[in-house]
Design a protein around this motif. Structure first.
Motif, PDB file in Angstrom:
ATOM      1  N   SER A  92      -5.824   8.841  -1.040  1.00 55.76           N
ATOM      2  CA  SER A  92      -4.884   8.676   0.068  1.00 55.76           C
ATOM      3  C   SER A  92      -5.364   9.301   1.368  1.00 55.76           C
ATOM      4  CB  SER A  92      -3.521   9.286  -0.295  1.00 55.76           C
ATOM      5  OG  SER A  92      -2.937   8.620  -1.393  1.00 55.76           O
ATOM      6  N   LYS A 118       1.830  15.039  -0.268  1.00 60.65           N
ATOM      7  CA  LYS A 118       2.477  13.945  -0.986  1.00 60.65           C
ATOM      8  C   LYS A 118       3.677  14.439  -1.786  1.00 60.65           C
ATOM      9  CE  LYS A 118      -0.455  11.182  -3.075  1.00 60.65           C
ATOM     10  NZ  LYS A 118      -1.663  10.797  -3.854  1.00 60.65           N
ATOM     11  N   GLU A 130       5.146   9.137   0.129  1.00 57.36           N
ATOM     12  CA  GLU A 130       4.107   8.241   0.647  1.00 57.36           C
ATOM     13  C   GLU A 130       4.127   8.144   2.171  1.00 57.36           C
ATOM     14  OE1 GLU A 130       1.753   6.944  -1.346  1.00 57.36           O
ATOM     15  OE2 GLU A 130       2.751   8.215  -2.834  1.00 57.36           O
ATOM     16  N   GLN A 131       5.028   8.865   2.820  1.00 48.28           N
ATOM     17  CA  GLN A 131       5.134   8.812   4.280  1.00 48.28           C
ATOM     18  C   GLN A 131       4.185   9.822   4.924  1.00 48.28           C
ATOM     19  OE1 GLN A 131       7.027   6.350   5.634  1.00 48.28           O
ATOM     20  NE2 GLN A 131       7.323   5.793   3.477  1.00 48.28           N
ATOM     21  N   ARG A 178      -0.149  10.044  10.071  1.00 49.05           N
ATOM     22  CA  ARG A 178      -1.519   9.775  10.508  1.00 49.05           C
ATOM     23  C   ARG A 178      -1.824  10.714  11.671  1.00 49.05           C
ATOM     24  NH1 ARG A 178      -4.747   4.167  10.551  1.00 49.05           N
ATOM     25  NH2 ARG A 178      -4.640   4.767   8.383  1.00 49.05           N
ATOM     26  N   ARG A 203      -5.402   7.503   4.818  1.00 46.35           N
ATOM     27  CA  ARG A 203      -4.118   7.227   5.465  1.00 46.35           C
ATOM     28  C   ARG A 203      -3.760   8.298   6.490  1.00 46.35           C
ATOM     29  NH1 ARG A 203      -0.354   6.641   0.484  1.00 46.35           N
ATOM     30  NH2 ARG A 203       1.245   6.617   2.121  1.00 46.35           N
TER      31      ARG A 203
END
Length: 350
Positions: A241, A207, A212-213, A216, A244
Motif C-alpha cells: 500500500s 491502516k 483504506e483512507q 497521499r 498510495r
C-alpha cells in the motif's frame, strides 16, 4: 550552518532543555514524540545547537511542540518556495550522527546542479530519528553484533507507531491550514536502510487507524539501500500500500552492498530489497520505479558501500532529477531494461 527540524521518539538526555537524545525509547511511551530544530555547523556537520520545542498541556489551548515546528516549516514553504523532505535514518545511528546525515543530505540535494544551473532545489529537511543503536557488519564480536542488529530491528518495528502518529499530525495540520496560507510546494520522504522497515510498520499502523483512507502526503518517496524484504511490494502486511501515500516511489539498489548481504546471509533475513530490487519486478505497482545503481556505486566507492546516497555524486544527480519531477524514463543517465522492469544508472550522464 544548516537548520534541521526533527521529531524523535528517543529518550532525552535530561527532563528539561535537553541537548541530545539517547538510544532508548521515550519514557512516556514508544509513540511519544518530541519536536524541535537543530543548527548543525562545522566542516563535517559535527557541531550542534539543539532546541526542543516547548510543550505545555496544562493550558488552553495546549502548547504543542509539533504545532510550533509545523508552523515554521509551513512559513518556509510558503514564503521561500521550499519543498520539504522527511528523512528516516538507518541502523547504528545516534541522534547526533542522524543530524549530521540529514545536514549532509540537505547540502547534497540543494547544491549547484550542472543539469539545472538556474533552478536550484530549495529544501527544508525534517529528520525522524528512532532509537537505533546496533550494527550490521560483523566484527570480531559477531554474536554481540547479531544481537545489536536484531535489537535495532525490533526498535525500528516499534517506532512505526511513532512515525505514523507524526504523519497523522502532518495530515491534520495540512487540512487545517487556511486556503490563503497554503503553498504549492511538495512534501517528500527519503528512507535509508532500516528506515524502510520503520516505514513499513508505520504504514501498517496508519491502516489500523484510518483503514483504506490513506492520505497521499508525499510527492516523491525515495528508498535508498532498503533493508527490507525483496517481496515487500507483494503483500499488504509489508509495503503493497505504500505507493498510495505518494505520487511516485523510487527504489534504489546496489548489488554490491555488503551490509545488506550480511543482513541477508548472516542475520537470517530474506534477500534484501536494497540488494537487487524486488524479486518480481514486473509485479510492482505502476508508480514504483526501480533504479539499479550498482555500476555507478562500484565506480565511485567501494562495492560494499551502504551510504552511497550521501557520497556518490552521480546518485545525487539522479535524486535531484527525481525531486524535479522528471518522469522515470526521462531522467538523464538511465537505461531502461524491459525484461527486468528496471532502470540501470549509467556513468557519465549523456
Amino acid at each position: 550552518m544548516t537548520t534541521i527540524y526533527f521529531a524523535t521518539n528517543r529518550r532525552p538526555n535530561r527532563p528539561t532543555n535537553p541537548d541530545d537524545f539517547d538510544s532508548e525509547f521515550s519514557s512516556d511511551g514508544l509513540a511519544n514524540l518530541r519536536f524541535g530544530q537543530a543548527q548543525v555547523t562545522g566542516p563535517n556537520f559535527d557541531q550542534y545547537q539543539i532546541a526542543v520545542a516547548p510543550e505545555n498541556f496544562s493550558v488552553t489551548p495546549p502548547v504543542l511542540g509539533s504545532q510550533a515546528v509545523f508552523d515554521r516549516v509551513r512559513r518556509e514553504m510558503f514564503q521561500n518556495a521550499k519543498d520539504t523532505m522527511i528523512f528516516i535514518h538507518g541502523f547504528n545511528t545516534s541522534f547526533k550522527s542522524a543530524l549530521t546525515a540529514a545536514a549532509q543530505l540537505k547540502q547534497i540535494l540543494t547544491a549547484a546542479d550542472p543539469l539545472a544551473p538556474n533552478d536550484p532545489i530549495k529544501l527544508n529537511m525534517v529528520l525522524f530519528s528512532w532509537p537505533s543503536d546496533g550494527a550490521l557488519l560483523l566484527s570480531k564480536t559477531q554474536s554481540r553484533d547479531i544481537v545489536a542488529y536484531k535489537n535495532d530491528r525490533l526498535d525500528a518495528a516499534a517506532s512505526g507507531s511513532a512515525f505514523a502518529r507524526g504523519l497523522l499530525k502532518v495530515a491534520d495540520f495540512i487540512n487545517q491550514v487556511p486556503p490563503e496560507q497554503q503553498c504549492k510546494q511538495s512534501l517528500h520522504l527519503l528512507t535509508h536502510s532500516m528506515g524502510a522497515y520503520v516505514l513499513r510498520n508505520a504504514l501498517q499502523e496508519l491502516k489500523r487507524q484510518v483503514g483504506e483512507q490513506l492520505p497521499r502526503l508525499f510527492d516523491q518517496v525515495l528508498m535508498m539501500a532498503a533493508d527490507e524484504d525483496d517481496d515487500a511490494f507483494e503483500f499488504e502486511h509489508k509495503l503493497l500500500s505504500l505507493p498510495r501515500l505518494s505520487r511516485r516511489t523510487s527504489v534504489y539498489f546496489n548489488n554490491g552492498d555488503l551490509a545488506l548481504w550480511a543482513s541477508d546471509t548472516l542475520k537470517g533475513n530474506p534477500t534484501r530489497l536494497g540488494n537487487d530490487g524486488p524479486i518480481h519486478p514486473q509485479q510492482v505497482p505502476r508508480n514504483v520505479a526501480l533504479i539499479d545503481c550498482t555500476r555507478v556505486v562500484a565506480r565511485f566507492a567501494e562495492p560494499s558501500e551502504h551510504g552511497y546516497f550521501l557520497n556518490v555524486p552521480r546518485i545525487a544527480a539522479d535524486m535531484r532529477q527525481v525531486l524535479r519531477n522528471r518522469a522515470p524514463d526521462e531522467v538523464l543517465g538511465r537505461r531502461y531494461l524491459v525484461a527486468n522492469n528496471r532502470f540501470r544508472m549509467l556513468e557519465p550522464i549523456a
